[in-house]
Write a protein that holds these residues in place. Structure first.
Motif, PDB file in Angstrom:
ATOM      1  N   THR A  14       0.844  -1.185   0.000  1.00 63.51           N
ATOM      2  CA  THR A  14       0.000   0.000   0.000  1.00 63.51           C
ATOM      3  C   THR A  14       0.884   1.241   0.000  1.00 63.51           C
ATOM      4  N   VAL A  15       0.614   2.145  -0.935  1.00 65.57           N
ATOM      5  CA  VAL A  15       1.381   3.388  -1.039  1.00 65.57           C
ATOM      6  C   VAL A  15       0.443   4.556  -0.796  1.00 65.57           C
ATOM      7  N   THR A  16       0.797   5.403   0.183  1.00 67.86           N
ATOM      8  CA  THR A  16       0.001   6.599   0.498  1.00 67.86           C
ATOM      9  C   THR A  16       0.902   7.824   0.368  1.00 67.86           C
ATOM     10  N   SER A  17       0.504   8.756  -0.503  1.00 66.88           N
ATOM     11  CA  SER A  17       1.332   9.946  -0.715  1.00 66.88           C
ATOM     12  C   SER A  17       0.505  11.060  -1.321  1.00 66.88           C
ATOM     13  N   GLU A  18       0.842  12.246  -0.935  1.00 71.30           N
ATOM     14  CA  GLU A  18       0.259  13.444  -1.532  1.00 71.30           C
ATOM     15  C   GLU A  18       1.377  14.478  -1.672  1.00 71.30           C
ATOM     16  N   PRO A  19       1.313  15.300  -2.715  1.00 75.72           N
ATOM     17  CA  PRO A  19       2.358  16.321  -2.879  1.00 75.72           C
ATOM     18  C   PRO A  19       2.496  17.188  -1.637  1.00 75.72           C
ATOM     19  N   GLY A  20       3.724  17.282  -1.108  1.00 74.01           N
ATOM     20  CA  GLY A  20       4.006  18.091   0.067  1.00 74.01           C
ATOM     21  C   GLY A  20       3.699  17.413   1.383  1.00 74.01           C
ATOM     22  N   GLU A  21       3.159  16.199   1.360  1.00 73.95           N
ATOM     23  CA  GLU A  21       2.746  15.519   2.593  1.00 73.95           C
ATOM     24  C   GLU A  21       3.593  14.296   2.906  1.00 73.95           C
ATOM     25  N   GLY A  22       4.642  14.046   2.166  1.00 74.41           N
ATOM     26  CA  GLY A  22       5.459  12.875   2.414  1.00 74.41           C
ATOM     27  C   GLY A  22       4.867  11.608   1.806  1.00 74.41           C
ATOM     28  N   THR A  23       5.491  10.493   2.086  1.00 72.39           N
ATOM     29  CA  THR A  23       5.093   9.211   1.499  1.00 72.39           C
ATOM     30  C   THR A  23       5.186   8.113   2.558  1.00 72.39           C
ATOM     31  N   ALA A  24       4.212   7.202   2.527  1.00 73.59           N
ATOM     32  CA  ALA A  24       4.222   6.029   3.399  1.00 73.59           C
ATOM     33  C   ALA A  24       3.994   4.790   2.537  1.00 73.59           C
ATOM     34  N   VAL A  25       4.912   3.851   2.621  1.00 73.56           N
ATOM     35  CA  VAL A  25       4.810   2.586   1.889  1.00 73.56           C
ATOM     36  C   VAL A  25       4.725   1.468   2.918  1.00 73.56           C
ATOM     37  N   VAL A  26       3.688   0.650   2.821  1.00 70.07           N
ATOM     38  CA  VAL A  26       3.486  -0.460   3.754  1.00 70.07           C
ATOM     39  C   VAL A  26       3.415  -1.759   2.957  1.00 70.07           C
ATOM     40  N   VAL A  27       4.267  -2.717   3.324  1.00 71.69           N
ATOM     41  CA  VAL A  27       4.265  -4.042   2.704  1.00 71.69           C
ATOM     42  C   VAL A  27       3.866  -5.043   3.774  1.00 71.69           C
ATOM     43  N   GLU A  28       2.816  -5.801   3.501  1.00 71.65           N
ATOM     44  CA  GLU A  28       2.282  -6.770   4.463  1.00 71.65           C
ATOM     45  C   GLU A  28       2.289  -8.156   3.837  1.00 71.65           C
ATOM     46  N   LEU A  29       2.835  -9.131   4.578  1.00 73.20           N
ATOM     47  CA  LEU A  29       2.913 -10.511   4.098  1.00 73.20           C
ATOM     48  C   LEU A  29       2.336 -11.449   5.138  1.00 73.20           C
ATOM     49  N   PRO A  30       1.720 -12.558   4.674  1.00 76.28           N
ATOM     50  CA  PRO A  30       1.284 -13.577   5.642  1.00 76.28           C
ATOM     51  C   PRO A  30       2.489 -14.393   6.114  1.00 76.28           C
ATOM     52  N   CYS A  31       2.395 -14.938   7.295  1.00 76.23           N
ATOM     53  CA  CYS A  31       3.485 -15.768   7.789  1.00 76.23           C
ATOM     54  C   CYS A  31       2.953 -16.790   8.802  1.00 76.23           C
TER      55      CYS A  31
END
Length: 381
Positions: A364-381
């Motif tokens: 999941t990638v969350t980003s907006e101009p001027g607001e930074g970026t958050a990338v979340v990678v989720e895996l089952p285990c």
């Protein structure tokens, strides 16, 4: 095909022995009749060995006609010498219906039965009883021939259908094998492209940035320039190790002698030192062993995110968090950089998404101009 030829040979041999034995038993010892019949029977058997086997193997029209032109007169001649020669009709009719098209087979069968009926009348003498017996024999022979023809045609049609099905299956299997090979090659190319992008390309980018920084500091701050050169040298060695692992398809060097948490901590610390960006690394949950494939996906995701921060984000702070729950593991990379629209993104983010999807997880990638970026990678285990 070989089994079919063996069956025809066995039936030919069995009927030849049966007919010859019956002729010897039924004929008077002091006559030459059985010997003439057996001579014709032996000739018929030789003719089958000479031409019939090839005709049944190839099913070619010329070979079939050549065999039947000899087999039909020989069978009729043998019946002329001994009525027991009619036993060989049990093989002649199947040969006719196997080798000839239906119309020609019917004509050949009718001609043969007509000659056999006339010879039957000749054997019995021309009278009312012989004519009735001949007609009955002809009718019985016709019914037998049609029954044999129906059976043979059914078997041939089934065999043709099975052969066509087998050929289709073989062709389909060959197409699937070719498609699988192409798919395998495509997957391997994508894997190599992702590995190169996530490791070598990022390493080369780091080396170039460090060398550019060293060039800037060379005249004004020699110690700092030497530090940059040292960092470039370390990065080059690490890139060489990555290249060797890539060729050998081994575990990435960062994971070879460390846990995932330690490897991520080292990657984050090294990034902060080289990029002069404040970094923070956190582990939430109970550390435990994870499958190597999952560790590689998470490590490459963090490396790619940090590379993007270095190249594009202009961030002053980056926070990386590794969270381990009972049934899943998650890594997040957040920066305070310039951000971008969610529709944007290049090969690197696509590679992260692809790796996560192949591992049964998601990105999941969350980003907006001027607001930074958050990338979340989720895996089952």
């Amino acid at each position: 095909m070989a089994a079919g030829r063996a069956m025809w040979d066995q039936v030919q041999h069995a009927l030849t022995v049966l007919t010859g034995t019956a002729m010897l038993i039924a004929a008077p010892i002091d006559t030459a009749g059985p010997f003439a019949s057996i001579a014709v029977l032996a000739t018929l058997h030789w003719w089958y060995r000479r031409t019939g086997r090839e005709a049944l193997r190839t099913r070619e029209t010329g070979a079939a006609v050549r065999y039947l032109v000899g087999a039909v007169p020989l069978t009729v001649l043998m019946f002329t010498a001994s009525p027991l020669g009619a036993i060989m009709l049990l093989l002649l009719y199947p040969h006719v219906w196997t080798l000839l098209p239906a119309r020609q087979a019917m004509a050949a069968t009718t001609l043969t039965m007509t000659m056999v009926s006339l010879i039957f009348v000749w054997h019995l003498g021309l009278n009312e009883n012989s004519v009735v017996a001949s007609l009955a024999a002809a009718l019985g022979g016709m019914i037998l021939a049609l029954a044999i023809a129906t059976w043979i045609r059914t078997v041939l049609d089934r065999n043709r259908t099975q052969a066509a099905t087998v050929a289709e299956l073989l062709a389909t299997r060959a197409e699937l094998a070719a498609a699988n090979r192409e798919r395998g090659a495509l997957v391997e190319r994508e894997r190599l492209a992702g590995e190169i992008h996530d490791t070598l390309a990022q390493g080369f980018t780091s080396i170039l940035l460090l060398l550019d920084a060293a060039d800037v500091d060379l005249d004004t701050d020699a110690p700092q320039a030497r530090l940059r050169l040292s960092q470039a040298r370390v990065t080059a060695r690490r890139n060489l190790a990555e290249a060797r692992c890539l060729v050998a398809t081994m575990t990435p060097p960062d994971l070879a002698a460390a846990s995932l948490a330690d490897a991520l901590r080292e990657v984050v610390t090294r990034f902060g030192r080289e990029a002069a960006v404040a970094t923070e690394f956190e582990v939430a949950g109970d550390p435990r062993s994870l499958p190597t494939a999952a560790q590689v996906v998470l490590l490459r995701a963090v490396q790619e995110c940090l590379a993007n921060v270095r190249k594009h984000a202009e961030a002053s702070k980056v926070r990386v968090c590794l969270r381990l729950d009972d049934d899943r593991v998650e890594v997040s990379v957040c920066d305070d950089g310039r951000g971008f629209r969610n529709a944007e993104g290049g090969f690197g983010l696509d590679g992260i998404r692809r790796r996560a999807r192949e591992a049964g997880g998601r990105c999941t990638v969350t980003s907006e101009p001027g607001e930074g970026t958050a990338v979340v990678v989720e895996l089952p285990c």
